[in-house]
Design a protein around this motif. Sequence first.
Motif, PDB file in Angstrom:
ATOM      1  N   VAL A   1      34.768  46.216  43.758  1.00  0.00           N
ATOM      2  CA  VAL A   1      36.099  46.712  43.911  1.00  0.00           C
ATOM      3  C   VAL A   1      37.136  45.905  43.403  1.00  0.00           C
ATOM      4  O   VAL A   1      37.294  44.716  43.681  1.00  0.00           O
ATOM      5  N   VAL A   2      37.969  46.198  42.360  1.00  0.00           N
ATOM      6  CA  VAL A   2      39.105  45.542  41.764  1.00  0.00           C
ATOM      7  C   VAL A   2      40.564  45.962  41.867  1.00  0.00           C
ATOM      8  O   VAL A   2      40.397  47.218  41.640  1.00  0.00           O
ATOM      9  N   SER A   3      41.124  45.219  42.478  1.00  0.00           N
ATOM     10  CA  SER A   3      42.353  45.831  42.990  1.00  0.00           C
ATOM     11  C   SER A   3      43.505  45.154  42.292  1.00  0.00           C
ATOM     12  O   SER A   3      43.454  43.905  42.323  1.00  0.00           O
ATOM     13  N   GLY A   4      44.536  45.499  42.303  1.00  0.00           N
ATOM     14  CA  GLY A   4      45.766  44.851  42.011  1.00  0.00           C
ATOM     15  C   GLY A   4      46.981  45.734  41.905  1.00  0.00           C
ATOM     16  O   GLY A   4      46.916  46.977  42.110  1.00  0.00           O
ATOM     17  N   PRO A   5      48.263  45.340  41.391  1.00  0.00           N
ATOM     18  CA  PRO A   5      49.506  46.211  41.465  1.00  0.00           C
ATOM     19  C   PRO A   5      49.513  47.173  40.283  1.00  0.00           C
ATOM     20  O   PRO A   5      50.145  47.997  40.274  1.00  0.00           O
ATOM     21  N   HIS A   6      48.819  46.529  39.257  1.00  0.00           N
ATOM     22  CA  HIS A   6      48.921  47.449  38.077  1.00  0.00           C
ATOM     23  C   HIS A   6      47.543  47.852  37.289  1.00  0.00           C
ATOM     24  O   HIS A   6      46.928  48.920  37.323  1.00  0.00           O
ATOM     25  N   CYS A   7      46.686  46.853  36.780  1.00  0.00           N
ATOM     26  CA  CYS A   7      45.355  46.989  36.396  1.00  0.00           C
ATOM     27  C   CYS A   7      45.072  47.834  35.319  1.00  0.00           C
ATOM     28  O   CYS A   7      44.446  48.937  35.273  1.00  0.00           O
ATOM     29  N   ASP A   8      46.097  47.622  34.204  1.00  0.00           N
ATOM     30  CA  ASP A   8      46.011  48.434  33.257  1.00  0.00           C
ATOM     31  C   ASP A   8      45.098  47.872  32.194  1.00  0.00           C
ATOM     32  O   ASP A   8      45.638  46.943  31.414  1.00  0.00           O
TER      33      ASP A   8
ATOM     34  N   SER B   1      42.914  47.795  28.743  1.00  0.00           N
ATOM     35  CA  SER B   1      42.526  48.544  27.552  1.00  0.00           C
ATOM     36  C   SER B   1      41.412  47.687  26.595  1.00  0.00           C
ATOM     37  O   SER B   1      41.435  46.643  26.593  1.00  0.00           O
ATOM     38  N   PRO B   2      40.232  48.558  26.492  1.00  0.00           N
ATOM     39  CA  PRO B   2      39.166  47.914  26.013  1.00  0.00           C
ATOM     40  C   PRO B   2      39.358  47.399  24.587  1.00  0.00           C
ATOM     41  O   PRO B   2      38.476  46.515  24.130  1.00  0.00           O
ATOM     42  N   PHE B   3      40.316  47.740  23.950  1.00  0.00           N
ATOM     43  CA  PHE B   3      40.573  47.321  22.616  1.00  0.00           C
ATOM     44  C   PHE B   3      41.488  46.072  22.649  1.00  0.00           C
ATOM     45  O   PHE B   3      41.508  45.259  21.592  1.00  0.00           O
ATOM     46  N   ALA B   4      42.099  45.727  23.743  1.00  0.00           N
ATOM     47  CA  ALA B   4      42.793  44.353  23.662  1.00  0.00           C
ATOM     48  C   ALA B   4      42.266  43.308  23.385  1.00  0.00           C
ATOM     49  O   ALA B   4      41.272  42.831  24.111  1.00  0.00           O
ATOM     50  N   ALA B   5      42.813  42.370  22.488  1.00  0.00           N
ATOM     51  CA  ALA B   5      42.165  41.099  22.401  1.00  0.00           C
ATOM     52  C   ALA B   5      42.453  39.983  23.592  1.00  0.00           C
ATOM     53  O   ALA B   5      41.497  39.532  24.042  1.00  0.00           O
ATOM     54  N   LYS B   6      43.746  40.435  24.120  1.00  0.00           N
ATOM     55  CA  LYS B   6      43.985  39.709  25.528  1.00  0.00           C
ATOM     56  C   LYS B   6      44.775  40.753  26.493  1.00  0.00           C
ATOM     57  O   LYS B   6      45.364  41.357  26.119  1.00  0.00           O
ATOM     58  N   GLN B   7      44.061  40.635  27.655  1.00  0.00           N
ATOM     59  CA  GLN B   7      44.590  41.710  28.579  1.00  0.00           C
ATOM     60  C   GLN B   7      46.068  41.379  29.144  1.00  0.00           C
ATOM     61  O   GLN B   7      46.328  40.469  29.002  1.00  0.00           O
ATOM     62  N   ALA B   8      46.615  42.302  29.834  1.00  0.00           N
ATOM     63  CA  ALA B   8      48.069  42.187  30.142  1.00  0.00           C
ATOM     64  C   ALA B   8      48.251  41.317  31.180  1.00  0.00           C
ATOM     65  O   ALA B   8      49.176  40.448  31.446  1.00  0.00           O
ATOM     66  N   ASP B   9      47.129  41.483  32.185  1.00  0.00           N
ATOM     67  CA  ASP B   9      47.205  40.426  33.367  1.00  0.00           C
ATOM     68  C   ASP B   9      45.788  40.226  33.906  1.00  0.00           C
ATOM     69  O   ASP B   9      44.634  40.601  33.395  1.00  0.00           O
ATOM     70  N   THR B  10      45.859  39.539  35.038  1.00  0.00           N
ATOM     71  CA  THR B  10      44.585  38.929  35.681  1.00  0.00           C
ATOM     72  C   THR B  10      43.698  40.154  36.073  1.00  0.00           C
ATOM     73  O   THR B  10      42.691  40.127  35.812  1.00  0.00           O
ATOM     74  N   CYS B  11      44.071  41.270  36.794  1.00  0.00           N
ATOM     75  CA  CYS B  11      43.392  42.385  37.266  1.00  0.00           C
ATOM     76  C   CYS B  11      42.857  42.964  35.876  1.00  0.00           C
ATOM     77  O   CYS B  11      41.626  43.094  35.898  1.00  0.00           O
TER      78      CYS B  11
ATOM     79  N   THR C   1      34.693  50.176  40.955  1.00  0.00           N
ATOM     80  CA  THR C   1      35.881  51.084  41.206  1.00  0.00           C
ATOM     81  C   THR C   1      37.363  50.158  41.177  1.00  0.00           C
ATOM     82  O   THR C   1      37.512  49.146  41.607  1.00  0.00           O
ATOM     83  N   LYS C   2      38.543  51.094  41.148  1.00  0.00           N
ATOM     84  CA  LYS C   2      40.035  50.257  41.156  1.00  0.00           C
ATOM     85  C   LYS C   2      40.501  50.802  42.278  1.00  0.00           C
ATOM     86  O   LYS C   2      40.375  51.845  42.801  1.00  0.00           O
ATOM     87  N   ALA C   3      41.574  50.028  42.880  1.00  0.00           N
ATOM     88  CA  ALA C   3      42.557  50.050  43.865  1.00  0.00           C
ATOM     89  C   ALA C   3      43.844  49.652  43.594  1.00  0.00           C
ATOM     90  O   ALA C   3      43.754  48.549  42.611  1.00  0.00           O
ATOM     91  N   VAL C   4      44.782  49.987  44.285  1.00  0.00           N
ATOM     92  CA  VAL C   4      46.053  49.425  44.118  1.00  0.00           C
ATOM     93  C   VAL C   4      46.408  48.705  45.311  1.00  0.00           C
ATOM     94  O   VAL C   4      46.490  49.045  46.667  1.00  0.00           O
ATOM     95  N   THR C   5      46.747  47.286  45.216  1.00  0.00           N
ATOM     96  CA  THR C   5      47.264  46.408  46.075  1.00  0.00           C
ATOM     97  C   THR C   5      48.389  45.493  45.757  1.00  0.00           C
ATOM     98  O   THR C   5      48.417  45.279  44.553  1.00  0.00           O
ATOM     99  N   PRO C   6      49.036  44.781  46.578  1.00  0.00           N
ATOM    100  CA  PRO C   6      50.235  44.115  46.157  1.00  0.00           C
ATOM    101  C   PRO C   6      49.744  42.895  45.305  1.00  0.00           C
ATOM    102  O   PRO C   6      50.480  42.407  44.533  1.00  0.00           O
ATOM    103  N   VAL C   7      48.475  42.429  45.569  1.00  0.00           N
ATOM    104  CA  VAL C   7      47.929  41.279  44.955  1.00  0.00           C
ATOM    105  C   VAL C   7      46.641  41.493  44.326  1.00  0.00           C
ATOM    106  O   VAL C   7      46.093  42.413  44.838  1.00  0.00           O
ATOM    107  N   THR C   8      46.058  40.707  43.371  1.00  0.00           N
ATOM    108  CA  THR C   8      44.803  41.189  42.739  1.00  0.00           C
ATOM    109  C   THR C   8      43.938  40.493  43.444  1.00  0.00           C
ATOM    110  O   THR C   8      43.835  39.466  44.250  1.00  0.00           O
ATOM    111  N   LEU C   9      42.739  41.352  43.814  1.00  0.00           N
ATOM    112  CA  LEU C   9      41.692  41.204  44.719  1.00  0.00           C
ATOM    113  C   LEU C   9      40.287  41.505  44.129  1.00  0.00           C
ATOM    114  O   LEU C   9      40.436  42.663  43.230  1.00  0.00           O
ATOM    115  N   VAL C  10      39.286  41.018  44.169  1.00  0.00           N
ATOM    116  CA  VAL C  10      38.071  41.307  43.763  1.00  0.00           C
ATOM    117  C   VAL C  10      36.997  41.270  45.122  1.00  0.00           C
ATOM    118  O   VAL C  10      36.941  40.334  45.824  1.00  0.00           O
TER     119      VAL C  10
END
Length: 538
Positions: A353-360, A362-372, A387-396
Motif C-alpha cells: 500500500v502506497v499512500s500520500g496526500p497526492h500520489c499523482d 504518470s507512467p510517461f514522466a521522466a521525473k515524477q512530481a513527488d515522492t509518492c 493499492t493507493k490510499a490518501v494520508t497526510p504524509v507519504t507512507l509505504v
Amino acid sequence: MTDTETPPAAPTPGEIRLVISASSLGTVFEWYDFFIYGTLAASGIIGRTFFPAGNEVVQTLLAWAGFAVGFGFRPLGAVLFGYLGDKLGRKYTFLVTITLMGVATAGVGLIPSYAAIGMAAPVLIILLRIAQGLALGGEYGGAAIYVAEHSPPGKSGFYTSFIQAGVVGGFILSLAVVLFFKGVMPAETWAGWGWRLPFLFSILLLAISLWMRLKLSESPVFKAMRAAGETAKNPLVESFTYPGNLKRMVVALFGIAAGLTVIWYTAMFSVLSFLQTTMRVEETSAQLIAGAGALAGLFWFILFGKLSDRVGRKWPIVIGYVMTLILLFPIFWAMGAAANPGLARAAQRAPVVVSGPHCDYSPFAAKQADTCAELLDYFSKKGVAYTKAVTPVTLVTIGGSPVADRTPAGLDAALTAAGYDLAKVKPSVANTLLILVAILAIGALSGVTYGPVAALLSEMFPPAIRYSSLSIPYHLGTGYFGGFLPFISQYIVAKTGDPYAGLWYTWVIVAMALIVTLFGLKEDRRGTAGVVKAPAAV
C-alpha cells in the motif's frame, strides 16, 4: 445491375484446396510480418533498441504505441485497397498488399538503433508500421472474400475458418521463428543483432506467398460481375449510400469487429505480455507456453467456423461474448496463480500500500512530481501490485508493516523480506499444464467469436461493394479497439498497480459488442446474415 448474385460454380476438390491453402498461407505470412513486431515488443527488445533510453516503462509503452500505430492505419488501407478490390478484382489487390507488407517488415530489420541514429530510428519505425498497417487493411478482406466467393452453399463458414486460423498461425509462426533464431545463437548475439533476422526472414515468406497466389484465378463472383458490366462505379461512396448498408457497417464495426478483436488480442498478446512481464516468467518459457497454447487452440476456429454453417453465425458469437464476460477474469486469475505461485501468494499475504496526500503518478514522466509518485513508479517498474490510499504524509506498507527506508535498495530488501521473489521463474510441469488449460479456455472464447466471422461479414454486404464494405468496419474495429489494446491495458495496469486491471478494457468493449450484436445483427431462416444480393443499380 441484376438483382441476384451469380452463384459461383462448384470448385473441384483440387481448386478449393489451392484457394484455401494459398489464401490461408498468405494470411499466415502477412500476419507473421505484422505480429513479429508485437512478439519482440513484448520481450522489450523493440523498446530498448528504437526508443529513448532511461525509463523501462516508457520504452514499453512507446513500443506498444508503435504497435498501435500500425493498427491505426489499417482503416486507411481498407479504404484504399477495398476500393481497388471492388474495382480491379480480389486477386491482384491482395498480391499488392502482401508485397507491401513483406518489404516493410524486412525494412524494420535494417533500421539502425536509437543509439546510432537518434530520433530517426523511432520515426523510421513508425513509417514502416504505417506501411504495414496499410497493407494489412487490404489483406484480410481480400483473402476472406476470395475464399467465401469460391465456397459452395453450406460450406462458407468452414472454408473461411481457415483464414481465421491463419491469423493465429501468423502469431504462432512469429513465436516459432523468434525461438528458432534465439536457439541457434548465443544470447549476446541475439540481443545485439540476431533479433533482426526474423524481420529479414519475411523476404522468404513473401517469395513463397507470391508464388502460390500467382497461381490463383480471379474470384468467380467478381469475374461474373465484370463480364456483365456490374462492378460498382465508386465502391467507397456506394458503401455508405447503398440502402441499409451503413447500418450493416455500424453493426459490423461495433458489434462484430470490436468484440472479437479484443478477445483475440487478449488471448494472444495480453497472455504473452502477462506471462513475461506481470508474472515474471522467463522469456523463452513464456513464448513456448503461449505458442503451444495458441497452436493447440487452432482447432477452435475451424470447429466453430464449420459449426456456424449448421447453427448460424449470430448465436455462436453472442454466446462467446457472454462467456467472455463471465470467464475473462477467472481465466487470468488461474493463469497468474499457476505462472508464478510465489509472487501471487506474496501479493495476497503481504499487499503493498502506497499512500500520500497526492500520489499523482504518470507512467510517461521522466521525473515524477513527488515522492509518492516516485514510489508508484518504482513498484510499477518492478511489476509489483499495489493499492493507493490518501494520508497526510507519504507512507509505504508491505503486509501492514511500514517501510522506513524508501530508497530502491531499502524497498528491494523489504519486498524480499516479505516473500516477494522478483527473479524470473520457470513454471513447473504441472503449472505449465494449468497455464495451457487457461490459454485453451480463452482460445475457445476467441474461436467461437472469430471462427464464423469471415463468412458472416462476406454475407452481410452486396458483392459489388463487398470488399470496401467489409474491410472498412472490420479494420476500424480491429485497428482501434484491438490495436490499441496492449497500450491501453498496460497503461491501466501502470496507473492502478493492479496486474489484472487492464482486462477491464476488454470486458467493457465485449459488453458493448454483445448489446450491438444481440439487437443489431439479423439472420435469415438459413442462419446467415441475410446474404445481400447485388444491387439493381449501383
